[in-house]
Design an enzyme around this catalytic site. Structure first.
Site, PDB file in Angstrom:
ATOM      1  CE  LYS A  45       2.381  22.122  -4.708  1.00  0.00           C
ATOM      2  NZ  LYS A  45       0.944  22.097  -4.534  1.00  0.00           N
ATOM      3  N   GLY A  50       9.111  29.391 -10.495  1.00  0.00           N
ATOM      4  CA  GLY A  50       8.799  29.633 -11.903  1.00  0.00           C
ATOM      5  C   GLY A  50       7.364  30.077 -12.110  1.00  0.00           C
ATOM      6  CB  CYS A  51       4.173  28.743 -10.842  1.00  0.00           C
ATOM      7  SG  CYS A  51       4.402  27.104 -11.592  1.00  0.00           S
ATOM      8  CB  THR A  52       6.003  33.025  -8.004  1.00  0.00           C
ATOM      9  OG1 THR A  52       5.400  32.098  -7.092  1.00  0.00           O
ATOM     10  CG2 THR A  52       5.928  34.431  -7.436  1.00  0.00           C
ATOM     11  CB  ALA A  55       1.531  34.359 -11.583  1.00  0.00           C
TER      12      ALA A  55
END
Length: 161
Positions: A45, A50-52, A55
């Site tokens: 998401k 974690g996704c930030t 990325a």
């Protein structure tokens, strides 16, 4: 998948062409990618810790990937609007693919039951695939832990002829 639509791709799987909408008002098409390698990373998401972090790691090493002939694409179930905002906020130099219908997620078998705050929820298992110019998976990572993952992908690409 070319061989069996229900089989999860693994190394040496020849993928069937697929397309999906992505940021920049573009459509991702597997066939005809100009890069030697496509790095396709699936993440749960936009705008989550974690996704930030993941990325930003791909962003920070983007030049190294392109120097190795690899193009990076992130994919989640988020909308294009969410992706455009996430991409802009982080200054991502690569496109994000939107898969709200889970068609690509299903093709790559990354939808899994996960525990979140003690409850079972269905979500994207953080995974990365390296696909060659002919559409063949040459390396996969499933159940990815964010720390140092980007370096693992870079090391793999550096080891390729």
């Amino acid at each position: 998948m070319a061989d069996s639509p229900s089989a999860a791709p693994t190394a040496n799987t020849q993928l069937a062409n697929f397309s999906a909408p992505m940021t920049g008002e573009q459509t991702f098409e597997l066939q005809g990618r100009p890069a030697k390698y496509t790095v396709l990373y699936f993440y749960p998401k936009d705008n989550t810790p974690g996704c930030t972090t993941e990325a930003m790691a791909f962003r920070d090493h983007h030049d190294e990937f392109t120097g190795l002939g690899a193009a990076i694409y992130g994919l989640s179930r988020d909308s294009l609007r969410s992706h455009e905002s996430f991409k802009s906020k982080l200054g991502l130099p690569f496109e994000l693919i939107s898969d709200p219908e889970e068609a690509v997620c299903t093709q790559f078998d990354v939808m899994k039951m996960k525990n979140m705050y003690g409850k079972k929820v269905r979500g994207v298992e953080r995974s990365t695939f390296v696909i060659d110019a002919n559409g063949k998976v040459v390396k996969e990572w499933r159940g990815v832990k964010v720390n140092d993952h980007v370096n693992e992908v870079l090391e793999f690409l550096k080891s390729q002829p």
